[in-house]
Write a protein that holds these residues in place. Sequence first.
Motif, PDB file in Angstrom:
ATOM      1  N   ALA A 191       0.851  -1.189   0.000  1.00  0.00           N
ATOM      2  CA  ALA A 191       0.000   0.000   0.000  1.00  0.00           C
ATOM      3  C   ALA A 191       0.886   1.237   0.000  1.00  0.00           C
ATOM      4  O   ALA A 191       1.865   1.299   0.755  1.00  0.00           O
ATOM      5  CB  ALA A 191      -0.928   0.007   1.208  1.00  0.00           C
ATOM      6  N   LYS A 192       0.541   2.212  -0.847  1.00  0.00           N
ATOM      7  CA  LYS A 192       1.347   3.418  -0.953  1.00  0.00           C
ATOM      8  C   LYS A 192       0.470   4.583  -1.389  1.00  0.00           C
ATOM      9  O   LYS A 192      -0.373   4.441  -2.278  1.00  0.00           O
ATOM     10  CB  LYS A 192       2.477   3.206  -1.967  1.00  0.00           C
ATOM     11  N   VAL A 193       0.669   5.728  -0.753  1.00  0.00           N
ATOM     12  CA  VAL A 193      -0.049   6.927  -1.162  1.00  0.00           C
ATOM     13  C   VAL A 193       0.470   7.376  -2.517  1.00  0.00           C
ATOM     14  O   VAL A 193       1.678   7.521  -2.719  1.00  0.00           O
ATOM     15  CB  VAL A 193       0.117   8.047  -0.119  1.00  0.00           C
ATOM     16  N   ALA A 194      -0.455   7.585  -3.454  1.00  0.00           N
ATOM     17  CA  ALA A 194      -0.073   7.991  -4.805  1.00  0.00           C
ATOM     18  C   ALA A 194      -0.283   9.475  -5.055  1.00  0.00           C
ATOM     19  O   ALA A 194       0.447  10.076  -5.851  1.00  0.00           O
ATOM     20  CB  ALA A 194      -0.870   7.187  -5.826  1.00  0.00           C
ATOM     21  N   TYR A 195      -1.286  10.066  -4.366  1.00  0.00           N
ATOM     22  CA  TYR A 195      -1.626  11.450  -4.690  1.00  0.00           C
ATOM     23  C   TYR A 195      -2.567  11.982  -3.627  1.00  0.00           C
ATOM     24  O   TYR A 195      -3.277  11.213  -2.966  1.00  0.00           O
ATOM     25  CB  TYR A 195      -2.294  11.505  -6.069  1.00  0.00           C
ATOM     26  N   TYR A 196      -2.558  13.306  -3.470  1.00  0.00           N
ATOM     27  CA  TYR A 196      -3.550  13.961  -2.613  1.00  0.00           C
ATOM     28  C   TYR A 196      -4.330  14.945  -3.461  1.00  0.00           C
ATOM     29  O   TYR A 196      -3.755  15.829  -4.110  1.00  0.00           O
ATOM     30  CB  TYR A 196      -2.903  14.694  -1.439  1.00  0.00           C
ATOM     31  N   ILE A 226      -9.676  15.468 -13.437  1.00  0.00           N
ATOM     32  CA  ILE A 226      -8.856  14.505 -14.163  1.00  0.00           C
ATOM     33  C   ILE A 226      -7.393  14.809 -13.841  1.00  0.00           C
ATOM     34  O   ILE A 226      -6.954  15.965 -13.942  1.00  0.00           O
ATOM     35  CB  ILE A 226      -9.085  14.584 -15.683  1.00  0.00           C
ATOM     36  N   SER A 227      -6.667  13.788 -13.435  1.00  0.00           N
ATOM     37  CA  SER A 227      -5.239  13.921 -13.164  1.00  0.00           C
ATOM     38  C   SER A 227      -4.473  13.008 -14.104  1.00  0.00           C
ATOM     39  O   SER A 227      -4.988  11.971 -14.542  1.00  0.00           O
ATOM     40  CB  SER A 227      -4.922  13.539 -11.708  1.00  0.00           C
ATOM     41  N   ARG A 228      -3.222  13.368 -14.424  1.00  0.00           N
ATOM     42  CA  ARG A 228      -2.415  12.514 -15.287  1.00  0.00           C
ATOM     43  C   ARG A 228      -0.978  12.487 -14.791  1.00  0.00           C
ATOM     44  O   ARG A 228      -0.502  13.421 -14.131  1.00  0.00           O
ATOM     45  CB  ARG A 228      -2.467  12.974 -16.737  1.00  0.00           C
ATOM     46  N   SER A 229      -0.319  11.382 -15.120  1.00  0.00           N
ATOM     47  CA  SER A 229       1.076  11.208 -14.715  1.00  0.00           C
ATOM     48  C   SER A 229       1.709  10.147 -15.599  1.00  0.00           C
ATOM     49  O   SER A 229       1.021   9.254 -16.109  1.00  0.00           O
ATOM     50  CB  SER A 229       1.151  10.781 -13.244  1.00  0.00           C
ATOM     51  N   ARG A 230       3.022  10.230 -15.753  1.00  0.00           N
ATOM     52  CA  ARG A 230       3.752   9.186 -16.475  1.00  0.00           C
ATOM     53  C   ARG A 230       3.972   7.954 -15.593  1.00  0.00           C
ATOM     54  O   ARG A 230       4.317   6.891 -16.088  1.00  0.00           O
ATOM     55  CB  ARG A 230       5.100   9.717 -16.948  1.00  0.00           C
ATOM     56  N   SER A 231       3.745   8.113 -14.289  1.00  0.00           N
ATOM     57  CA  SER A 231       3.911   7.017 -13.341  1.00  0.00           C
ATOM     58  C   SER A 231       2.701   6.951 -12.429  1.00  0.00           C
ATOM     59  O   SER A 231       2.112   7.995 -12.087  1.00  0.00           O
ATOM     60  CB  SER A 231       5.180   7.224 -12.498  1.00  0.00           C
ATOM     61  N   LEU A 232       2.334   5.756 -12.014  1.00  0.00           N
ATOM     62  CA  LEU A 232       1.241   5.628 -11.058  1.00  0.00           C
ATOM     63  C   LEU A 232       1.530   6.350  -9.763  1.00  0.00           C
ATOM     64  O   LEU A 232       0.603   6.730  -9.034  1.00  0.00           O
ATOM     65  CB  LEU A 232       0.984   4.141 -10.759  1.00  0.00           C
ATOM     66  N   TRP A 233       2.796   6.556  -9.477  1.00  0.00           N
ATOM     67  CA  TRP A 233       3.182   7.131  -8.176  1.00  0.00           C
ATOM     68  C   TRP A 233       3.461   8.628  -8.271  1.00  0.00           C
ATOM     69  O   TRP A 233       3.899   9.240  -7.307  1.00  0.00           O
ATOM     70  CB  TRP A 233       4.411   6.385  -7.635  1.00  0.00           C
ATOM     71  N   GLY A 234       3.154   9.186  -9.423  1.00  0.00           N
ATOM     72  CA  GLY A 234       3.294  10.623  -9.581  1.00  0.00           C
ATOM     73  C   GLY A 234       4.653  11.009 -10.145  1.00  0.00           C
ATOM     74  O   GLY A 234       5.471  10.145 -10.479  1.00  0.00           O
ATOM     75  N   PRO A 235       4.875  12.320 -10.279  1.00  0.00           N
ATOM     76  CA  PRO A 235       3.972  13.416  -9.885  1.00  0.00           C
ATOM     77  C   PRO A 235       2.770  13.527 -10.823  1.00  0.00           C
ATOM     78  O   PRO A 235       2.863  13.245 -12.010  1.00  0.00           O
ATOM     79  CB  PRO A 235       4.872  14.653 -10.000  1.00  0.00           C
ATOM     80  N   TRP A 236       1.646  13.960 -10.236  1.00  0.00           N
ATOM     81  CA  TRP A 236       0.399  14.112 -10.968  1.00  0.00           C
ATOM     82  C   TRP A 236       0.111  15.589 -11.221  1.00  0.00           C
ATOM     83  O   TRP A 236       0.421  16.451 -10.382  1.00  0.00           O
ATOM     84  CB  TRP A 236      -0.772  13.528 -10.181  1.00  0.00           C
ATOM     85  N   GLU A 237      -0.464  15.872 -12.361  1.00  0.00           N
ATOM     86  CA  GLU A 237      -1.019  17.200 -12.617  1.00  0.00           C
ATOM     87  C   GLU A 237      -2.523  17.038 -12.829  1.00  0.00           C
ATOM     88  O   GLU A 237      -2.984  16.036 -13.365  1.00  0.00           O
ATOM     89  CB  GLU A 237      -0.361  17.859 -13.827  1.00  0.00           C
ATOM     90  N   THR A 238      -3.279  18.026 -12.390  1.00  0.00           N
ATOM     91  CA  THR A 238      -4.735  17.898 -12.329  1.00  0.00           C
ATOM     92  C   THR A 238      -5.402  19.081 -13.005  1.00  0.00           C
ATOM     93  O   THR A 238      -4.942  20.225 -12.883  1.00  0.00           O
ATOM     94  CB  THR A 238      -5.205  17.812 -10.862  1.00  0.00           C
TER      95      THR A 238
END
Length: 522
Positions: A191-196, A226-238
């Motif tokens: 389990a890992k936090v991916a985004y807030y 809608i958020s997107r990232s090149r990795s499941l673990w981020g960084p995400w842009e929304t």
Amino acid sequence: MIRTAAIGLAIATGLIAAALPAQVWRSDQGDGTYRNPVLFADYPDPDIIRVEDDFYFVSTTFANAPGVTILRSKDLVNWRIATHVVDRLDGDPRYDLKNGGDYRHGFYAASLRRHKGMFYLAVTPVGHKTRIYRSARIDGPWTYKELDREAFDPALFIDVDGTAYLGTSVGTDGTVTLLTLNNDLSAVTGAKVAYYNKGAEGSKIIRHNGYYYLFNAIPSKLAMTISRSRSLWGPWETKPSIDDRSGGHQGAMVDMPDGSWYGFVMVDAGAIGRMTNISPIFWKDDWPWWGTPDKPDVVPDRSPKPISGHAFAEPPSSDDFSSRKLGVQWQWNHNPDDSKWSLTQRPGFLRLHATQADGIWTARNTLTQKAQGPKMRAIAKIDTAGIKAGDVCGLGSFGKYNAQLAIVGGQKGAQSLRMQLTESTKDGPRTDVRVPAIPVTGRTLWLRSDMDFDTKQGRVGYSLDNRLWQDVGDAFPLAFDWRTGTFQGQQIAISCYNPTPAGGYLDIESFTLAPLSVGARP
């Protein structure tokens, strides 16, 4: 107060009801276009996948049984009910309507995927640990493994390397956590936090063109991000997306056979409940946008069908009870007592034995199906010969407001009609008998329940011959209330209960559902 309908209008209404299709709303316009919503009924928390040429749509069913409904379509517009994943709800005595029942809880927001020749469905019964159901066929049989934790609104996602994840977040916070699952999706291995994303819940995850896309509802704003990232673990842009004013607030996208994409999204629609809209998707700078380039982030009211050439289809609604199995359109208000209903004791009839209860809210074996908008008329043809003293058996609405037109059994075989309205409140059900008892004779009656979701009003009536109709009482309200209602849109209900254990039974010969004719009230 009793109003008598004109004979001519009653006859015309009967003819119209017989001629029109059972479905009240038809999304497919027959000219290559469709209108939103694709189903004018309460199908909340949608998740839609494509498997070759078939689309599958899973929806929340709360404490209703059978539960976790899956629909099937060839074109995203015309839908039929494929199956219910859960025949009976297990793991909690309240699912049997004990200890006050479990209205507003039960099975929420499932997520459906196909992986290595199997269907997998993740769902979390409220207050219980998450389950992963599996089946080789969409119509089952389904079995499940329970995980070691409760993942709210689980988002099942299978990455390109075959690794399975569950995304979960709760709107009171917004922390999106990814749970990694083992190879057979039966246990959590990490389990890992991916985004807030403040206020986010109802997560959905897809992958496209090298990006991961995360869709979240923001319930406090009735909006979607809608958020997107090149990795499941981020960084995400929304970026913000649609909201209830422009089409909906919880959903995601599904890929089409030609490589294009369509969006599906839930919209809060008042007393009818929460409905699903379908929208074309266009891409700009690797972001998906609902609608069309000339009207971005607006779900169209009308649009070309995603896939042309498929015939009209709809979930069933009317029923002559000639089958030995209950139609897939029907659900019980909780797990039924199977000793109290039958399709075989009198072939061609549904027999409902009176369950012991002090009102409809606590009565087990209340048979429901989704009300349909925008305006509907339900008619049940019944035989009252089995009614005993104290029985309260009839037809009406079910939800925040439960308006029953019921046959009430009296002493020495006497029977009367009674219209009563039960409102679900924070202090419990509150019942108001709206009209004095109306004596009736004869064993065959037709009961009617109309619901108009434009005016948010309903009305009940009866007939002795299915030609001349009498309204009973004034109009009653229609409403959606997740705090004190059933967390569902208004439903149609057939019920039979008695405060004592010495009840009789009600025989239902047929049930018909049709559009409410022009000029008819409410």
